[in-house]
Motif scaffolding. Structure first.
Motif, PDB file in Angstrom:
ATOM      1  N   LEU A 201       3.676   5.414   7.184  1.00 31.20           N
ATOM      2  CA  LEU A 201       2.518   5.237   9.524  1.00 31.20           C
ATOM      3  C   LEU A 201       1.331   5.457   8.568  1.00 31.20           C
ATOM      4  N   GLU A 202       0.755   6.009   7.248  1.00 30.99           N
ATOM      5  CA  GLU A 202      -0.261   6.196   6.803  1.00 30.99           C
ATOM      6  C   GLU A 202      -0.887   4.766   6.184  1.00 30.99           C
ATOM      7  N   ALA A 203      -0.166   4.001   5.409  1.00 34.46           N
ATOM      8  CA  ALA A 203      -0.587   2.426   5.209  1.00 34.46           C
ATOM      9  C   ALA A 203      -1.339   1.663   6.429  1.00 34.46           C
ATOM     10  N   ALA A 204      -0.304   1.724   7.485  1.00 35.96           N
ATOM     11  CA  ALA A 204      -0.366   0.478   9.310  1.00 35.96           C
ATOM     12  C   ALA A 204      -1.843   0.808   9.463  1.00 35.96           C
ATOM     13  N   ARG A 205      -1.436   1.858   9.455  1.00 33.24           N
ATOM     14  CA  ARG A 205      -2.882   3.241  10.267  1.00 33.24           C
ATOM     15  C   ARG A 205      -4.368   2.580   9.502  1.00 33.24           C
ATOM     16  N   GLN A 206      -4.363   2.905   8.094  1.00 33.27           N
ATOM     17  CA  GLN A 206      -5.536   2.515   6.959  1.00 33.27           C
ATOM     18  C   GLN A 206      -5.426   1.217   7.537  1.00 33.27           C
ATOM     19  N   LEU A 207      -4.712   0.495   7.361  1.00 35.70           N
ATOM     20  CA  LEU A 207      -4.816  -1.299   7.655  1.00 35.70           C
ATOM     21  C   LEU A 207      -4.868  -1.576   8.656  1.00 35.70           C
ATOM     22  N   GLY A 208      -5.040  -0.481   9.806  1.00 35.35           N
ATOM     23  CA  GLY A 208      -5.164  -1.335  11.345  1.00 35.35           C
ATOM     24  C   GLY A 208      -3.812  -2.336  11.256  1.00 35.35           C
TER      25      GLY A 208
ATOM     26  N   LEU B 230       0.461  -1.391  -0.154  1.00 36.46           N
ATOM     27  CA  LEU B 230       0.163  -0.167   0.341  1.00 36.46           C
ATOM     28  C   LEU B 230       0.772   1.040  -0.017  1.00 36.46           C
ATOM     29  N   ALA B 231       1.973   0.977   0.636  1.00 38.23           N
ATOM     30  CA  ALA B 231       2.905   2.484   0.463  1.00 38.23           C
ATOM     31  C   ALA B 231       3.471   2.732   0.198  1.00 38.23           C
ATOM     32  N   GLY B 232       4.326   0.921  -0.819  1.00 40.80           N
ATOM     33  CA  GLY B 232       5.019   1.528  -2.333  1.00 40.80           C
ATOM     34  C   GLY B 232       6.190   1.207  -1.864  1.00 40.80           C
ATOM     35  N   VAL B 233       6.085   1.130  -0.972  1.00 36.48           N
ATOM     36  CA  VAL B 233       8.093   0.531  -0.086  1.00 36.48           C
ATOM     37  C   VAL B 233       8.293  -0.684  -0.344  1.00 36.48           C
ATOM     38  N   SER B 234      10.202  -0.986   0.029  1.00 36.25           N
ATOM     39  CA  SER B 234       9.725  -2.357   0.014  1.00 36.25           C
ATOM     40  C   SER B 234       9.608  -2.198   1.875  1.00 36.25           C
ATOM     41  N   GLN B 235       9.505  -4.058   2.378  1.00 37.97           N
ATOM     42  CA  GLN B 235       9.503  -4.676   3.902  1.00 37.97           C
ATOM     43  C   GLN B 235      10.596  -4.603   4.266  1.00 37.97           C
ATOM     44  N   THR B 236      11.044  -4.225   3.809  1.00 35.49           N
ATOM     45  CA  THR B 236      13.115  -3.852   5.306  1.00 35.49           C
ATOM     46  C   THR B 236      12.447  -2.279   5.258  1.00 35.49           C
ATOM     47  N   THR B 237      11.886  -1.064   4.366  1.00 30.44           N
ATOM     48  CA  THR B 237      11.788  -0.376   4.830  1.00 30.44           C
ATOM     49  C   THR B 237      10.535  -0.142   5.883  1.00 30.44           C
TER      50      THR B 237
ATOM     51  N   SER C 293      11.193  12.354   5.128  1.00 29.46           N
ATOM     52  CA  SER C 293       9.640  12.259   6.104  1.00 29.46           C
ATOM     53  C   SER C 293       8.460  11.059   5.274  1.00 29.46           C
ATOM     54  N   GLU C 294       8.741  11.309   4.086  1.00 28.18           N
ATOM     55  CA  GLU C 294       8.071  11.332   3.089  1.00 28.18           C
ATOM     56  C   GLU C 294       7.901  10.036   2.941  1.00 28.18           C
ATOM     57  N   THR C 295       8.606   8.906   2.906  1.00 27.37           N
ATOM     58  CA  THR C 295       8.905   7.924   3.084  1.00 27.37           C
ATOM     59  C   THR C 295       8.155   7.264   4.603  1.00 27.37           C
ATOM     60  N   ARG C 296       8.133   7.691   5.849  1.00 34.28           N
ATOM     61  CA  ARG C 296       8.360   7.149   6.738  1.00 34.28           C
ATOM     62  C   ARG C 296       6.478   7.726   7.165  1.00 34.28           C
TER      63      ARG C 296
END
Lengths: 358, 358
Positions: A57-64, A27-34, A50-53
């Motif tokens: 965070l937003e993806a984690a929030r959306q998915l719970g 969802l965030a369009g980043v690697s699992q490592t990130t 900070s944009e990546t971070r």
């Protein structure tokens, strides 16, 4: 009935499969490592843009999504400790809040550690706040509450409640007192006593998008009384007794017709205002009326005793602790918003002792 | 030279084999299970008789035994956090100490968590203080410092420093200000201004075996001035502004020739004393002279400004943090004793503004 319940359960488990870090990465369009670096607090987090971070965070929030290790740690290794992050412990206001929070926590079997983090300092308290050493945190202070670190801690599964600030996230509960109502009560009272030029000595002028600051109430009361809002009568000063004294000087030297009264940001500043009025040979309340804010013990011992907006400090601290502990123990995103009422405590400094408050 | 050094090393390693829990058990005359329960913080510790616990602690101390797990944990899992246990955060005295401790800690890469534990409360802060979540603790407050839990934490390998109290163990460093000298300076000053009946309004009268309390200095100054020590002029009251006001009432109602001056335990009590004198229509300093203790900011804003014994709160907090961090980082039993000097800050409440202090 049973059939029905089981169907619901099945449906639920199908639609509500627990999200994984792979889902967050997708969802965030980043690697699992990130994702792991951001959410597991590995050393690399400081070097992530900070944009990546924020995307993680937003993806984690959306998915719970909550990292397993944090959830496991919370379940298995309850520390029974909550941290209270404060911008300062210099103001006795906070000791009343802390005492009440501590009492409520103790009743529930928790201890409280206070961590003072001043504005501009780094919100990074070693491993303590990384979910290992406490079960949840109560945060006060604008800078602390808007810190990305707070979102990271939340995303890692730590329970969070915000004190006297806007919650940075709907899932984070917020407990505050009604500052705007306090500003209104103080200013309305002074206007009712006949004052036409009422100053406001304040610690800061932060744009309050929600219109819930002391100054919003001050302006509302002025407007209601048909009084002109004069920016020259709003003085910003340092948050200390010495700051209050300096603020009074500046208010009395402002352009235009001089102020005859002031609504002061807090009691600590008001102590300095009263002392400087005495030094300047101005009688209180005959020559100048003062109303403070907070309801600290000192207000009963000043000369004259201080009229103030009594803020329910004890109820605030207790409610913050109870709200946080509920979030810890249920593991649920409560996202409650509590705003506690204030009341005017009329003493000698406003000149209304003889007459009832309007 | 090399030969000599090697011999010394051999001798040392032979005589100084690291003690084991079996050695502790033998010396204490208890089982190894009991040693483990006391020193590893297992659940059973609360059910162990206090004499047994003391025997284990004394044996561990004599042998210099530290449980391996604690030592390993300290070496490998530095939290870079120190805890500051205070009896209260209500008095601004402590916020000055905390701010300075925090500044010194930050310079060394540490954060500070403040844990308020009032007298009579249980000194047991979940796993936080069991060596897992912080590298060392600074403890203030008589009850906290004399707590057996403090000795247990120390025995488990946690660095400890004591603030403004006697160290319960020669290996624990103690950092304090010279209270007796402060009591002497205040009382000597009042006697020098001609006062013959000088009261002492205090928060507590604890037998100070070391003669280093405020009241010891008060008595020494009285004796030096040829004044009679009259127990009727020593009033014990609650440690608050309201307590100061009540204490003043009791002092003025004491038997015998009335007091014309008071040396007051701290500035917080003195604020209450000044307010009550005003209410009673007594002029300060003409009718009654007051000297406080601590040097808090409020003293410059009272009516009249308060003469006080200025306690080096910042230096105290800084030195406590530095001493503790040195103990953490060297792993050595430092056992330093620091006692910081105080000085008299003469303002309006003692009546000496015009003349130089004696």
């Amino acid at each position: 009935m049973l059939q029905r319940d089981m169907t619901d359960l099945t449906t639920q488990s199908e639609t509500k499969r627990a999200p994984t870090s792979a889902d967050v990465a997708r969802l965030a369009g980043v690697s699992q490592t990130t994702v792991s670096q951001v959410l597991n607090g590995k050393a690399g987090v400081a070097r992530i843009a900070s944009e990546t971070r924020d995307k993680v965070l937003e993806a984690a929030r959306q998915l719970g999504y909550t990292p397993n290790h944090a959830a496991r740690s919370l379940r298995e290794r309850r520390t029974k400790l909550i941290a209270l992050i404060l911008p300062t412990i210099d103001n006795p206001y906070f000791s009343d809040v802390v005492n009440a929070a501590q009492e409520a926590a103790r009743e529930a079997g928790y201890a409280v550690a206070v961590i003072p983090i001043r504005a501009g300092e780094e919100f990074r308290v070693s491993t303590f706040l990384q979910g290992a050493a406490c079960d949840g945190i109560i945060v006060a202070g604008h800078d602390n509450c808007s810190s990305p670190e707070l979102q990271i801690l939340r995303a890692r599964g730590l329970a969070v409640a915000v004190l006297q600030e806007r919650s940075p996230d709907p899932a984070i509960s917020s407990v505050s007192v009604d500052l705007a109502e306090g500003g209104y009560l103080a200013t309305h009272h002074l206007a009712g006593l006949g004052h036409r030029r009422i100053g406001h000595i304040t610690e800061r002028l932060r744009p309050a998008a929600d219109g819930r600051s002391r100054i919003d109430g001050y302006r509302r009361a002025l407007a209601e009384a048909g009084l002109f809002f004069d920016p020259a009568l709003v003085v910003v000063t340092e948050n200390s007794m010495a700051g209050g004294a300096a603020g009074l000087d500046r208010l009395l030297e402002a352009d235009g017709e001089p102020a005859t009264a002031a609504f002061v940001y807090n009691d600590q500043l008001a102590v300095g205002v009263l002392a400087r009025l005495r030094e300047r040979g101005q009688r209180v309340p005959e020559d100048f009326a003062v109303v403070g804010f907070d309801g600290l013990a000192i207000g009963a011992f000043t000369a004259p005793p201080l009229t103030t907006v009594d803020s329910p400090r004890g109820a605030l601290g207790r409610l913050a602790a109870e709200t946080l502990i509920r979030a810890i123990e249920t593991g649920a995103d409560v996202g409650e918003t509590h705003r506690l009422p204030v009341r005017l405590e009329v003493r000698g400094s406003c000149g209304a002792r003889e007459r009832p408050a309007p």
